[in-house]
Enzyme design. Sequence first.
Site, short mmCIF file in Angstrom:
data_model
loop_
_atom_site.label_atom_id
_atom_site.label_comp_id
_atom_site.label_asym_id
_atom_site.label_seq_id
_atom_site.Cartn_x
_atom_site.Cartn_y
_atom_site.Cartn_z
N PRO A 132 43.43 39.72 40.76
CG PRO A 132 41.42 39.08 39.78
CD PRO A 132 42.85 38.64 39.96
CB CYS A 133 43.20 43.71 44.75
SG CYS A 133 42.49 45.12 43.88
CD GLN A 134 38.20 42.84 41.83
OE1 GLN A 134 39.18 42.12 41.99
NE2 GLN A 134 37.79 43.24 40.65
CG ASP A 135 37.91 37.82 46.44
OD1 ASP A 135 38.31 36.93 45.70
OD2 ASP A 135 36.76 38.26 46.41
CB SER A 137 41.32 45.55 47.91
OG SER A 137 41.56 46.93 47.92
#
Length: 482
Positions: A132-135, A137
């Site tokens: 995941p790249c939410q943290d 991005s």
Amino acid sequence: MQELINHSFTKKDVIGILENCLNKTLGEIDINHVFDSTRENPKITGIAGNVIEQSVFGYSANSSKNPDLIIDNIPTELKTTGIRLSKKHPKEYEAKEPMSITGVSPKTIITDISLVNKNDIPHHNLLVGGFPCQDYSVARSLNGEKGITGKKGVLWWSILEILKAKKTPFVLLENVDRLLLSPSKQRGRDFAIILSCLLNEDYIVEWRVVNAAQYGEVQRRRRTFIFAYKRNTKFAKSLNVSNQDNDIYRIIQNEGFFAKTFSIKEFNNLSIKSENISDDVQLVSDKFTFNFENSGIMYNGFVYTAKTFPEEIEPKTLKTIIEKETVASKFFIPNEKLYYTNPEETHSDETENELPAKSRQTWQYIKGAKRKMRLATNGHKYVYSEGAIPMIDEWNKPARTMLTSEGSFNRSTHIVRDYNTKEIRILTPLETERIQGFPDNWTNTGMPEKFRYFCMGNALVVPLISKMGKTIEKIFDESEDE
């Protein structure tokens, strides 16, 4: 489901049936001569699965999209290893890897890889994944960064556990380009942690940030790709890499995985930066900082990186993916939702007075430049500002990066001119599939449209993956004896 009534088995029955197939060829278990169909069509697909279904389980072929079997009252789809004509013996078939048969049921799929016993995962020569790249991005503000120490980022540790348990020879990973810089207060730490982990598992690691539009695609989508391979693989040995400057340059410029897949302009080998990287992951987490460039390699405890430029291929434009047929009215934007003032206006200033809610619910507002007062968590007032982005995405340019919010009322959503009416609308789900390189209606499975947009915003650009797949296939073909 009625048609499956004769395909019902217990799990014990299935295990018994398949155990009788162990150490036998497809020809030996093909009692119904299903394989004879390849005499007329040697490129027939799914033939291994047909043999299992018709000769092993004994039910006739059909083109139904329903699951193959009912096992312990659970609908289950059979998946088999693919086969191909042998390159060494052109008249014979061979499996691409040791034959396996897997039963998959939507009711029994485990969605959390952290709960899986990694030793139970089948042996494999390539692990492909993204985390995941939410943290970290660029799609989020900097104060939302947590990197791989954040809640979402822990998936990396599950990937690492698989590599440790299965000794996977090759690894292909994907993330956003910002991974190389994360977090903002300790540049390069997160990527360095990944490299340190892979160093401990005896991998050589290459990376490249690839912009799809620069390699001929219809989307300006930048992603970091990581290709790692064990030092004892035939591929690693063939590169004859060392810590000498000329060898590092040779890998990045001409002979490495990414050099062979995405060609770059010649660069000065004096521009390569290097840094020692520890195999002490905790030390890296606490102390390491480094400015990684868009290309590089880690070898023998050192990272080498350089800023490279692609041998660009002219990108496709939005005009190539716009639907030419009549588009449903629900995709069009009413004029009152487009503009709240003069269409030429691209800025709003709300430092004195906030605009009415109706004005702020227009595309002109959310895509325009803004200045407005905000309140910090400590009570301090400050002026928040952001620049304008193009109101309408014109046909003569490639698409911007699609996000999972595509299709919704969101600053990042594309709005375009319809091919026939020239009126303004959002992209259709089919157009988003084309932007990512998927076949038309790939996601048209009955899922809600918002999920079709979400899937495409979360997807990779298929032609880029296909290019890497061809390079990997060549590596595997040249390593068949391993």
